[in-house]
Write a protein that holds these residues in place. Structure first.
Motif, PDB file in Angstrom:
ATOM      1  N   ARG A 432      38.060  -0.206  33.528  1.00 39.70           N
ATOM      2  CA  ARG A 432      38.667  -1.534  33.531  1.00 39.70           C
ATOM      3  C   ARG A 432      39.016  -1.952  32.106  1.00 39.70           C
ATOM      4  O   ARG A 432      38.235  -1.731  31.178  1.00 39.70           O
ATOM      5  CB  ARG A 432      37.715  -2.557  34.159  1.00 39.70           C
ATOM      6  CG  ARG A 432      37.480  -2.343  35.644  1.00 39.70           C
ATOM      7  CD  ARG A 432      36.555  -3.404  36.219  1.00 39.70           C
ATOM      8  NE  ARG A 432      36.418  -3.289  37.660  1.00 39.70           N
ATOM      9  CZ  ARG A 432      35.564  -2.500  38.279  1.00 39.70           C
ATOM     10  NH1 ARG A 432      34.751  -1.739  37.547  1.00 39.70           N
ATOM     11  NH2 ARG A 432      35.507  -2.456  39.593  1.00 39.70           N
ATOM     12  N   PRO A 437      48.214  -8.418  36.140  1.00 39.77           N
ATOM     13  CA  PRO A 437      48.462  -8.013  37.525  1.00 39.77           C
ATOM     14  C   PRO A 437      49.933  -8.165  37.907  1.00 39.77           C
ATOM     15  O   PRO A 437      50.452  -7.369  38.692  1.00 39.77           O
ATOM     16  CB  PRO A 437      47.560  -8.950  38.330  1.00 39.77           C
ATOM     17  CG  PRO A 437      47.270 -10.101  37.443  1.00 39.77           C
ATOM     18  CD  PRO A 437      47.287  -9.573  36.049  1.00 39.77           C
ATOM     19  N   LEU A 473      40.908  -4.915  34.949  1.00 41.72           N
ATOM     20  CA  LEU A 473      41.099  -4.019  36.088  1.00 41.72           C
ATOM     21  C   LEU A 473      41.523  -2.656  35.588  1.00 41.72           C
ATOM     22  O   LEU A 473      41.898  -2.477  34.424  1.00 41.72           O
ATOM     23  CB  LEU A 473      42.127  -4.593  37.071  1.00 41.72           C
ATOM     24  CG  LEU A 473      43.530  -4.952  36.557  1.00 41.72           C
ATOM     25  CD1 LEU A 473      44.427  -3.743  36.465  1.00 41.72           C
ATOM     26  CD2 LEU A 473      44.165  -5.988  37.474  1.00 41.72           C
ATOM     27  N   ARG A 477      44.552   2.900  38.713  1.00 39.51           N
ATOM     28  CA  ARG A 477      44.071   2.974  40.095  1.00 39.51           C
ATOM     29  C   ARG A 477      44.757   1.924  40.966  1.00 39.51           C
ATOM     30  O   ARG A 477      45.120   2.194  42.109  1.00 39.51           O
ATOM     31  CB  ARG A 477      42.554   2.787  40.142  1.00 39.51           C
ATOM     32  CG  ARG A 477      41.779   3.811  39.330  1.00 39.51           C
ATOM     33  CD  ARG A 477      42.137   5.220  39.715  1.00 39.51           C
ATOM     34  NE  ARG A 477      41.416   6.191  38.909  1.00 39.51           N
ATOM     35  CZ  ARG A 477      41.732   7.482  38.830  1.00 39.51           C
ATOM     36  NH1 ARG A 477      42.786   7.935  39.503  1.00 39.51           N
ATOM     37  NH2 ARG A 477      41.028   8.296  38.082  1.00 39.51           N
ATOM     38  N   LEU A 478      44.929   0.705  40.430  1.00 37.97           N
ATOM     39  CA  LEU A 478      45.621  -0.328  41.191  1.00 37.97           C
ATOM     40  C   LEU A 478      47.070   0.076  41.457  1.00 37.97           C
ATOM     41  O   LEU A 478      47.576  -0.092  42.571  1.00 37.97           O
ATOM     42  CB  LEU A 478      45.574  -1.654  40.435  1.00 37.97           C
ATOM     43  CG  LEU A 478      46.361  -2.812  41.066  1.00 37.97           C
ATOM     44  CD1 LEU A 478      45.872  -3.096  42.479  1.00 37.97           C
ATOM     45  CD2 LEU A 478      46.276  -4.061  40.201  1.00 37.97           C
ATOM     46  N   ARG A 479      47.734   0.606  40.433  1.00 38.75           N
ATOM     47  CA  ARG A 479      49.121   1.026  40.615  1.00 38.75           C
ATOM     48  C   ARG A 479      49.207   2.116  41.687  1.00 38.75           C
ATOM     49  O   ARG A 479      50.122   2.116  42.521  1.00 38.75           O
ATOM     50  CB  ARG A 479      49.700   1.536  39.298  1.00 38.75           C
ATOM     51  CG  ARG A 479      51.166   1.968  39.407  1.00 38.75           C
ATOM     52  CD  ARG A 479      51.693   2.588  38.129  1.00 38.75           C
ATOM     53  NE  ARG A 479      51.714   1.614  37.039  1.00 38.75           N
ATOM     54  CZ  ARG A 479      50.926   1.673  35.970  1.00 38.75           C
ATOM     55  NH1 ARG A 479      50.028   2.650  35.853  1.00 38.75           N
ATOM     56  NH2 ARG A 479      51.025   0.767  35.026  1.00 38.75           N
ATOM     57  N   CYS A 553      43.640   5.581  49.034  1.00 36.56           N
ATOM     58  CA  CYS A 553      43.597   4.134  48.793  1.00 36.56           C
ATOM     59  C   CYS A 553      42.219   3.559  49.120  1.00 36.56           C
ATOM     60  O   CYS A 553      41.647   2.783  48.342  1.00 36.56           O
ATOM     61  CB  CYS A 553      44.662   3.430  49.627  1.00 36.56           C
ATOM     62  SG  CYS A 553      46.346   3.699  49.050  1.00 36.56           S
ATOM     63  N   ILE A 557      39.817   1.928  46.264  1.00 38.37           N
ATOM     64  CA  ILE A 557      39.420   0.522  46.371  1.00 38.37           C
ATOM     65  C   ILE A 557      37.900   0.399  46.464  1.00 38.37           C
ATOM     66  O   ILE A 557      37.299  -0.493  45.859  1.00 38.37           O
ATOM     67  CB  ILE A 557      40.116  -0.124  47.581  1.00 38.37           C
ATOM     68  CG1 ILE A 557      41.623  -0.243  47.310  1.00 38.37           C
ATOM     69  CG2 ILE A 557      39.521  -1.494  47.879  1.00 38.37           C
ATOM     70  CD1 ILE A 557      42.432  -0.676  48.504  1.00 38.37           C
ATOM     71  N   ILE A 580      40.073  -6.602  45.223  1.00 40.97           N
ATOM     72  CA  ILE A 580      39.239  -5.915  44.226  1.00 40.97           C
ATOM     73  C   ILE A 580      38.711  -6.944  43.240  1.00 40.97           C
ATOM     74  O   ILE A 580      39.402  -7.906  42.914  1.00 40.97           O
ATOM     75  CB  ILE A 580      40.027  -4.818  43.479  1.00 40.97           C
ATOM     76  CG1 ILE A 580      41.276  -5.424  42.837  1.00 40.97           C
ATOM     77  CG2 ILE A 580      40.371  -3.661  44.383  1.00 40.97           C
ATOM     78  CD1 ILE A 580      42.028  -4.461  41.937  1.00 40.97           C
ATOM     79  N   ALA A 582      38.130  -8.706  39.858  1.00 41.25           N
ATOM     80  CA  ALA A 582      38.958  -8.710  38.645  1.00 41.25           C
ATOM     81  C   ALA A 582      38.654  -9.961  37.839  1.00 41.25           C
ATOM     82  O   ALA A 582      39.366 -10.967  37.934  1.00 41.25           O
ATOM     83  CB  ALA A 582      40.430  -8.639  39.012  1.00 41.25           C
TER      84      ALA A 582
END
Length: 727
Positions: A432, A437, A473, A477-479, A553, A557, A580, A582
């Motif tokens: 992170r 975002p 974050l 991984r989020l992308r 995914c 997550i 998630i 953040a």
């Protein structure tokens, strides 16, 4: 005696009784007799009995009383003795009853001539019969236990015949209330002077409580004996000198030795030489720790009678004298643990094998990552360089675009397979850092905007109020999650729109990706998050994909501490939603590639080492376009030779090179003391999740190589070097 009255001769205590007798005569009674004491001429009183008779005159009136007295002193003395004897007998009888009650002994007597039976009160109590019920000898015989009646009757007949006494005979009776009692009795034959048998008399005591207590002790001893004989554990008692004094029969089962064989031997002689020292130390420690010492578990190998070694576990303790506290010896409970030790060894071997397998899998993934992503570096790198050429014809540019799209699809497939393997192996690391975002959302949507436009789909982004500008974050991984979800929505929606929603609540980001596609039946929804699972196998052919996207995914997550879900109805599209954690973070400034390039030192000299010539060409072309002087090497050894002869501003090393790999090459440069020992060294790697040795490298560049990422990494390395120089 003249002038004296009758009262003068009477004892004061007897005067009333004499006057009463005279009164009876006066009232018409003819005669009366009274006993009283009269004074003797010597002055003492003697007992006399006086008979009185009334003498009538002619007119039937009493004229006189005639009295005749006789001496009854001897009779009174005899009566007194009899009374004393009676009182003594009564007292003795009471004492006998008390003694009988205290001792619990009953007494009986049978007259052999009349067969009359006498029973003491205790006998009635023992036999459970009321003392008001007459009993005969036959009644008592009838209460004998049926199993013993014949034997008892034969013994009684034998005694009557021989006249011999019997002592402490034990037998059972059944009382009239049905209770069985155990009795002990003794009896003798009472003889006449001429030798004839007059009676049989004896005593009886109820020993049921004693019998039951002894039986309980016997049963307990038998139980413990059976336990000792049948127990799988061996219980042993050792002298203070360390020799067997007692061993249970289970020694035969455990060691193959009978107990009598072990008595007197030293247990230490049956212990493996490598274990003798530790066992002896455990026993000595117990002796020094005293009574409160905890019972240890001592493992060692013992010698079996067949000559083999078996694993044993002992639980020794010291036995102390309760009065003096002096140690008397040892007691030990020993069990065979060969099976459990074998299981532990098997488990250890399995664990080692699993670790080896995991390491092999890790190595395989790293090799696969290198082998697959290395050619993709060339495909995408050169395609990007060609795409940037201004003189391309429209057809050529269309062909290059298709190559780029195909390469990107292939890279996505490779990433899916490798990422899922790492998720299963628990090798995904979440990093992170402060990020926007909104920027991640915008970039993810832009990647699919052309594809959505070609299908006539509207792409909508709905942002709730309060979305933070910067949060902590893992951007990558989020992308990756957003690209999977948005990509699927565009892929499986033929008309309508794809909507992306974002909100922030309770220190967490909440996202939703909705589409107007065909929707998913409830019974099929759970399958989507399983590996290699698709609603329709034909989708692989018509739309492409590995069937790993949603499983990845879900894993990503979960690794970030969030949750993912799905709501859908057939014919009404699907909505994938996830959240998630953040936490808010300070605002950041995103790097700009052009500004980054301008920030690089002028006349930058860079050494690039990679065993793949295509990668060298891609990196060289990207850097030379920015005015960077690039020197290339095909392996680690060549890089060392070049670095030893000329100074550079930075060195880029592929981690996986034959012979001398990147880490080994960097180590020699760092510790060689040459001109390049302190300059930035960056690593190329297709496996960006493996830990990087920060003592050797100043940064990591992922393969396939992105020119912008390459520039940012170089810039960051030079900024770090400048900061260190100023400090």
């Amino acid at each position: 005696m003249q002038g004296m009255s009758t009262a003068d001769f009477l004892h004061p205590e007897d005067q009333l009784s004499v006057r009463t007798a005279f009164s009876a005569l006066a009232q018409g009674q003819a005669e009366a007799t009274v006993q009283h004491r009269s004074r003797h001429k010597l002055g003492h009183y003697v007992w006399v009995e006086t008979s009185l008779r009334s003498i009538q005159d002619g007119a039937e009136s009493q004229a006189a009383v005639l009295g005749v007295s006789r001496d009854i002193q001897e009779r009174k003395a005899l009566e007194a003795e009899t009374l004393v004897a009676r009182d003594l007998a009564r007292e003795q009888a009471q004492r006998a009853l008390l003694a009988e009650d205290i001792s619990g002994v009953g007494y009986w007597r049978v007259d052999l001539a009349t067969n009359d039976l006498f029973l003491s009160p205790k006998m009635y109590e023992i036999y459970g019969v009321g003392s008001d019920q007459p009993l005969t000898a036959n009644d008592l015989l009838a209460q004998l236990h049926p199993d013993e009646r014949a034997e008892e009757q034969a013994r009684i007949a034998r005694r009557l015949k021989t006249g011999e006494p019997e002592f402490d005979a034990v037998f059972r009776i059944i009382r009239r209330d049905g209770v069985v009692r155990h009795l002990r009795g003794s009896s003798i034959i009472e003889m006449e002077a001429d030798g004839a048998r007059r009676a049989v008399l004896g005593t009886v005591i109820d020993i049921t409580d004693i019998f039951e207590a002894r039986q309980a002790v016997a049963d307990s001893e038998a139980r413990y004996r059976r336990l000792a004989e049948q127990a799988t554990d061996m219980i042993a008692r050792l002298s203070i000198e360390g020799r067997f004094e007692f061993v249970t029969p289970s020694s035969q089962h455990i060691l193959g030795y009978a107990p009598e064989v072990l008595i007197g031997q030293r247990p230490l002689d049956l212990i493996h030489p490598d274990d003798q020292k530790s066992v002896a130390a455990a026993y000595r420690a117990l002796l020094h720790q005293g009574v409160e010492a905890p019972t240890p578990q001592v493992r060692y190998r013992g010698l079996h009678a067949d000559g083999g070694w078996i694993w044993l576990e002992g639980r020794p303790r010291v036995v102390f004298d309760p009065e003096t506290g002096a140690p008397l010896g040892y007691q030990d409970v020993v069990r065979d643990i060969s099976v459990s030790v074998a299981a532990e060894e098997a488990a250890e071997q399995a664990r080692a094998a699993a670790e080896a397998s995991a390491n092999a899998k890790t190595d395989f993934l790293a090799n696969m990552s290198h082998e697959l992503r290395t050619p993709l570096t060339s495909v995408l790198g050169f395609s990007r360089l060609i795409q940037e050429q201004p003189e391309l014809s429209s057809n050529t540019r269309r062909f290059v675009d298709r190559v780029m799209n195909a390469g990107a699809a292939l890279l996505a497939t490779v990433n899916d397979i490798l990422d899922f393997s790492k998720l299963e192996a628990g090798q995904i690391e979440v990093k992170r850092q402060p990020a926007s975002p909104l920027a991640v959302l915008t970039q993810s949507i832009e990647l699919f905007s052309v594809q959505a436009e070609e299908k006539g789909l509207a792409m909508r982004l709905d942002l709730a109020e309060g979305l933070p500008e910067t949060v902590l974050l893992d951007v990558d991984r989020l992308r990756q999650v957003l690209l999977n979800l948005v990509g699927n929505a565009v892929k499986f929606t033929e008309a309508g729109e794809v909507r992306i929603e974002a909100s922030y609540q309770d220190e967490a980001l909440h996202f939703a990706v909705s589409d107007t596609g065909a929707g998913i039946a409830p019974e099929l929804q759970a399958k989507l998050f399983q590996r290699f699972s698709q609603i329709d196998a034909s989708a692989t052919r018509s739309h492409g994909g590995t069937g790993l996207g949603l499983a990845i995914c879900k894993g990503l997550i979960a690794a970030m501490g969030g949750e993912i879900g799905l709501t859908s109805q057939v014919g009404h599209g699907a909505r994938f939603h996830f959240s998630i954690p953040a936490p808010r973070a300070a605002a950041i400034v995103l790097p700009d590639a052009a500004k980054t390039a301008q920030a690089l030192p002028v006349g930058l000299r860079v050494l690039v080492a990679d065993d793949n010539p295509a990668n060298l060409d891609v990196v060289g072309a990207a850097l030379r376009g920015l005015g960077v002087e690039v020197t290339t090497a095909g392996d680690g050894q060549s890089a060392l030779e070049i670095a030893s002869g000329a100074p550079f501003d930075a060195i880029l090393l592929d981690l996986r090179m034959p012979g001398l790999d990147g880490s080994a090459t960097a180590s020699v440069i760092r510790h060689g003391g040459g001109a390049n020992a302190e300059i930035p060294i960056l690593a190329f790697s297709a496996d960006v999740t493996s830990p990087l040795d920060t003592a050797l490298f100043d940064g990591l560049i992922a393969k396939p190589i992105d020119p912008a990422a390459l520039l940012i990494a170089l810039s960051a390395a030079f900024e770090l070097e400048a900061d260190l120089g100023q400090s």
